[in-house]
Design an enzyme around this catalytic site. Sequence first.
Site, PDB file in Angstrom:
ATOM      1  N   ASP A  55      -4.386  -4.869   6.122  1.00  0.00           N
ATOM      2  CA  ASP A  55      -4.762  -5.736   5.011  1.00  0.00           C
ATOM      3  C   ASP A  55      -3.632  -6.722   4.720  1.00  0.00           C
ATOM      4  O   ASP A  55      -2.464  -6.352   4.666  1.00  0.00           O
ATOM      5  CB  ASP A  55      -5.043  -4.889   3.773  1.00  0.00           C
ATOM      6  CG  ASP A  55      -5.694  -5.664   2.643  1.00  0.00           C
ATOM      7  OD1 ASP A  55      -6.318  -6.707   2.916  1.00  0.00           O
ATOM      8  OD2 ASP A  55      -5.579  -5.221   1.477  1.00  0.00           O
TER       9      ASP A  55
ATOM     10  N   SER B 264       0.850  -1.191   0.000  1.00  0.00           N
ATOM     11  CA  SER B 264       0.000   0.000   0.000  1.00  0.00           C
ATOM     12  C   SER B 264       0.885   1.241   0.000  1.00  0.00           C
ATOM     13  O   SER B 264       1.687   1.409  -0.908  1.00  0.00           O
ATOM     14  CB  SER B 264      -0.950  -0.025   1.208  1.00  0.00           C
ATOM     15  OG  SER B 264      -1.832   1.085   1.177  1.00  0.00           O
TER      16      SER B 264
ATOM     17  N   HIS C 166      -2.660  -1.267  -3.187  1.00  0.00           N
ATOM     18  CA  HIS C 166      -3.795  -0.374  -2.996  1.00  0.00           C
ATOM     19  C   HIS C 166      -3.615   0.842  -3.899  1.00  0.00           C
ATOM     20  O   HIS C 166      -2.765   1.699  -3.646  1.00  0.00           O
ATOM     21  CB  HIS C 166      -3.873   0.097  -1.537  1.00  0.00           C
ATOM     22  CG  HIS C 166      -4.142  -1.004  -0.566  1.00  0.00           C
ATOM     23  ND1 HIS C 166      -3.944  -0.869   0.793  1.00  0.00           N
ATOM     24  CD2 HIS C 166      -4.600  -2.274  -0.756  1.00  0.00           C
ATOM     25  CE1 HIS C 166      -4.264  -2.005   1.402  1.00  0.00           C
ATOM     26  NE2 HIS C 166      -4.666  -2.860   0.481  1.00  0.00           N
TER      27      HIS C 166
END
Length: 389
Positions: A329, A205, A233
């Site tokens: 995540d 991310s 992401h």
Amino acid sequence: MSVALVSPLASNSMRQEPLRVMVVDDSVVIRGLISRWIGSEPDMMVVGSLRTGLDAVNQLERINPDVAVLDIEMPELDGISALPQLLAKKRDLIIIMASTLTRRNAEISFKALSLGASDYIPKPESTREASAAEIFHHDLIQKIRSFGAKLRRAVPAAPSPALVPAPGRSREPSFRLQPSPVAQPQLVRRAFSMQAPRVLLIGSSTGGPQALMSLVGELGSVIDRFPVLITQHMPPTFTTILAEHLARSSHRPAHEAIDGEIVKAGQIYLAPGGRHMRVYRHGADAVIALDDGAPVNFCKPAVDPLFTSAIEVWQGGIMSVILTGMGSDGTRGGKDIVAAGGSVIAQDEATSVVWGMPGAAANAGICAAILPLNQIAPKLVRLFSGDRS
């Protein structure tokens, strides 16, 4: 010129006070919206609301912000031109680039990262779209808070956390934000799976684009013999540009995954922005499945759907890596991978832009290794060549 200023605080009280945020955007609507969001948070405050990059450069020393939210397209001096001037005046300034979702702006955002921007955030085409505005609001506040937390941990750099056993190289630019880790408790490390890995899965991310380009640039032999699937992401258009960068860095084919395509060795598959990427078995083949479901962990695409779905295809033959990023995540999917007999590697805190995702995995006790970024590729090459330690 539209300027709203709050006088800077004394340096010896900066650490106890809210994060000082400067908002730079030529749209009075966007400036007002972001300022209201920041003003409603107890741990941050708006110290400058400016219309152009030139205003930001001229007012920087007076405003003394910790974080700047910098628009790309502005009159007089645009964001990409203002960026190096702002960093020249304040080297540790956290700059988050904001732009609408166009290919040009995506390319400029990638360039901004190479020039020292800490991160980027896509602006919705219209603030009247409730869901888009809500995501923008959530992501912006989380980015400011995460970078601010790291900025405030200004202590001397320390080695990576010590690991104890539990029972039973690239031309891309490096990160600007320097590590400032705090003392960590010892983290449990699991043994690597004794099963030979058959696929490499990567989740990332914040800070991920730079980390990914560095990592894949050293993975040539692994990519040649095994498929590599990545969830970063990122919004649409941005993932298109990232895939192109990954192809250049690795000198291997890399593209946004296509629904229904067969997964093959020698390819890098990137989850397209705005869609979750999963895999399933069809006969002897692994097949890509994309879906437009709800965000997972506030993310779309998310890492967990890829990690968990891969177990049906490769069982314990999964090698997974969790790189820098906010949130957690990948931890739930990583737990599933470990339970199925696979392995997880996390990037260490010192080389992570934000040690959220890898830190969550490390603290969950599911990692077989917690490594600096430059040690992950050599370790993977050894593991995929038969090393099991």
